[in-house]
Enzyme design. Structure first.
Site, PDB file in Angstrom:
ATOM      1  N   ASP A 168       1.861   3.916   3.156  1.00  0.00           N
ATOM      2  CA  ASP A 168       0.857   4.800   2.575  1.00  0.00           C
ATOM      3  C   ASP A 168       1.508   5.929   1.783  1.00  0.00           C
ATOM      4  O   ASP A 168       1.645   5.848   0.566  1.00  0.00           O
ATOM      5  CB  ASP A 168      -0.064   5.335   3.675  1.00  0.00           C
ATOM      6  CG  ASP A 168      -1.407   5.804   3.171  1.00  0.00           C
ATOM      7  OD1 ASP A 168      -1.694   5.620   1.974  1.00  0.00           O
ATOM      8  OD2 ASP A 168      -2.200   6.349   3.978  1.00  0.00           O
ATOM      9  N   ASP A 169       1.904   7.000   2.463  1.00  0.00           N
ATOM     10  CA  ASP A 169       2.556   8.164   1.852  1.00  0.00           C
ATOM     11  C   ASP A 169       3.703   8.576   2.775  1.00  0.00           C
ATOM     12  O   ASP A 169       3.579   9.553   3.538  1.00  0.00           O
ATOM     13  CB  ASP A 169       1.568   9.322   1.698  1.00  0.00           C
ATOM     14  CG  ASP A 169       0.318   8.920   0.932  1.00  0.00           C
ATOM     15  OD1 ASP A 169       0.369   8.901  -0.306  1.00  0.00           O
ATOM     16  OD2 ASP A 169      -0.704   8.618   1.592  1.00  0.00           O
ATOM     17  N   HIS A 228      -9.631   1.396  -0.835  1.00  0.00           N
ATOM     18  CA  HIS A 228      -9.532   2.053   0.462  1.00  0.00           C
ATOM     19  C   HIS A 228     -10.896   2.011   1.151  1.00  0.00           C
ATOM     20  O   HIS A 228     -11.914   2.371   0.549  1.00  0.00           O
ATOM     21  CB  HIS A 228      -9.124   3.515   0.294  1.00  0.00           C
ATOM     22  CG  HIS A 228      -7.697   3.719  -0.072  1.00  0.00           C
ATOM     23  ND1 HIS A 228      -7.099   3.102  -1.148  1.00  0.00           N
ATOM     24  CD2 HIS A 228      -6.734   4.494   0.501  1.00  0.00           C
ATOM     25  CE1 HIS A 228      -5.839   3.488  -1.227  1.00  0.00           C
ATOM     26  NE2 HIS A 228      -5.589   4.323  -0.243  1.00  0.00           N
ATOM     27  N   GLU A 279     -11.230   3.501   6.981  1.00  0.00           N
ATOM     28  CA  GLU A 279     -10.290   4.428   7.614  1.00  0.00           C
ATOM     29  C   GLU A 279     -11.081   5.542   8.291  1.00  0.00           C
ATOM     30  O   GLU A 279     -10.814   5.897   9.435  1.00  0.00           O
ATOM     31  CB  GLU A 279      -9.332   4.988   6.565  1.00  0.00           C
ATOM     32  CG  GLU A 279      -8.240   5.892   7.110  1.00  0.00           C
ATOM     33  CD  GLU A 279      -7.352   6.442   6.007  1.00  0.00           C
ATOM     34  OE1 GLU A 279      -6.259   6.942   6.337  1.00  0.00           O
ATOM     35  OE2 GLU A 279      -7.739   6.398   4.816  1.00  0.00           O
ATOM     36  N   HIS A 320       1.355   4.940  -2.309  1.00  0.00           N
ATOM     37  CA  HIS A 320       0.975   5.847  -3.387  1.00  0.00           C
ATOM     38  C   HIS A 320       2.236   6.465  -3.990  1.00  0.00           C
ATOM     39  O   HIS A 320       3.059   7.023  -3.259  1.00  0.00           O
ATOM     40  CB  HIS A 320       0.069   6.953  -2.856  1.00  0.00           C
ATOM     41  CG  HIS A 320      -1.229   6.452  -2.300  1.00  0.00           C
ATOM     42  ND1 HIS A 320      -2.374   6.348  -3.059  1.00  0.00           N
ATOM     43  CD2 HIS A 320      -1.564   5.995  -1.061  1.00  0.00           C
ATOM     44  CE1 HIS A 320      -3.360   5.876  -2.316  1.00  0.00           C
ATOM     45  NE2 HIS A 320      -2.894   5.650  -1.098  1.00  0.00           N
ATOM     46  N   HIS A 369       0.860  -1.195   0.000  1.00  0.00           N
ATOM     47  CA  HIS A 369       0.000   0.000   0.000  1.00  0.00           C
ATOM     48  C   HIS A 369       0.893   1.242   0.000  1.00  0.00           C
ATOM     49  O   HIS A 369       1.291   1.739   1.058  1.00  0.00           O
ATOM     50  CB  HIS A 369      -0.915  -0.012   1.226  1.00  0.00           C
ATOM     51  CG  HIS A 369      -1.982   1.045   1.204  1.00  0.00           C
ATOM     52  ND1 HIS A 369      -3.316   0.754   1.060  1.00  0.00           N
ATOM     53  CD2 HIS A 369      -1.915   2.395   1.301  1.00  0.00           C
ATOM     54  CE1 HIS A 369      -4.025   1.866   1.081  1.00  0.00           C
ATOM     55  NE2 HIS A 369      -3.186   2.892   1.236  1.00  0.00           N
TER      56      HIS A 369
END
Length: 344
Positions: A290-291, A209, A212, A31, A29
């Site tokens: 994630d980021d 997604h 969350e 980006h 996961h």
């Protein structure tokens, strides 16, 4: 696994942490644009004489208040990436960071909306540039990358169909999946069922997604209405015991990003994060960033913080890495190579 309450010496603990940070890792996961180091984006903006107002904090890091503002900053930073060459450079920068943190296999979310505006011909040019960069990194860094095309939820179902068409037309050994990111508060999962059906018919594996921000029902809808085998985040499933049992029964894999969840305020700290409870209940959990530069983390940092908070040892992380490899969307030959490297 060692009892976290068992007293051990400081030197031994730090040695164990060092070993854990160095373990080979699999990340599912991530980006691509969200992995851009702030210095990379600032440098790109300077090259192009583009002003990026309200993107960076005084210390040079990305600056945002909450999830909604994060999306705005993310898209502003992404605006300087405007050509296949830009994305090739970004892919190399991202893979260098991942390899430094022991990642041997990664899947990255990439969106035709950002790479050519949803135009198939332009998308293919961007895709070729990213693929060539990943193959170069594979040779020089020993890391394997695959792409998961994502539609952007808050861009709406119509644009999602264009993204799904781009995914379907380029599905193969490098584009291996289709998913959805963006603002979970917009619309519903089933609004995007047509796009996911198109991707499924093209042989792509699916993720979305969910869970969350909107809670466990969102996870249930992603599994039921889109037919995904993995859920991005999905952590709030813990609030519904029946849903947890369903995830276990269907062997749905959660792409858990603990540092991201804490940074964005989904949970106040890592001790309150449900990853351990989910794992204990039998849910298949994986670990991702994630980021990472947005959330001041890395895969090595995620491993270290989970070890310190939950007392996980190297064997537990090796188990989770194998779960990640088993859940990867790649072909079986690639999976076998990953597992061989994990087994050392």
């Amino acid at each position: 696994m060692r009892d976290p309450n068992e007293p051990i010496g400081r030197d031994e603990r730090e040695h164990d942490i060092s070993v854990i940070r160095a373990l080979p890792k699999v990340e599912l996961h991530l980006h691509l644009e969200g992995a851009a180091p702030p210095a990379f984006i600032r440098g790109m903006a300077k090259e192009k004489s583009v002003r990026l107002d309200n993107v960076f904090a005084p210390d040079g890091s990305y600056d945002f208040r909450d999830f909604g503002h994060f999306l705005q900053v993310y898209e502003a930073a992404t605006s300087v990436l405007a050509s296949p060459e830009d994305y090739a450079r970004l892919t190399l920068a991202m893979l260098e960071q991942s390899a430094e943190n022991g990642v041997i296999y990664s899947e990255t979310f990439i969106s035709p909306d950002f790479c050519g505006g949803g135009d198939l011909s332009a998308w293919k040019e961007y895709l070729q540039a990213m693929r060539e960069a990943s193959e170069e990194a594979g040779k020089s860094l020993g890391i394997t990358l695959r792409g998961v095309v994502t539609c952007i939820r808050h861009f709406g179902p119509d644009k999602a169909r264009r993204a799904a068409m781009c995914a379907a037309e380029t599905a193969g050994d490098w584009i291996v999946g289709f998913g959805m990111g963006g603002d979970e508060a917009r619309g519903s999962q089933r609004d995007f069922a047509y796009s996911f059906d198109m991707a499924r018919e093209a042989g792509l594996k699916l993720t979305s997604h969910a869970g969350e921000w909107r809670g466990p029902r969102e996870v249930e809808e992603a599994v039921r209405d889109l037919g995904v085998s993995r859920v991005g985040h999905g952590v709030r499933a813990i609030e519904d015991p029946r849903l947890v049992d369903n995830l276990v029964e269907k062997q749905i894999v959660l792409e858990v990003c603990p540092g991201s969840n804490v940074m964005l305020g989904v949970y106040p700290n890592l001790g309150a994060h449900p990853i351990e409870k989910l794992r204990e209940r039998g849910v298949k959990v994986t670990i991702s960033t994630d980021d990472p530069p947005f959330f001041h983390t890395s895969m090595a940092d995620e491993y270290e913080q989970l070890a310190r908070t939950h007392g996980w040892d190297a064997a537990r992380f090796a188990e989770i890495a194998r779960t990640s490899a088993d859940a990867a969307f790649c072909d079986e030959d690639t999976r076998a190579g990953i597992l061989k490297r994990l087994d050392g």
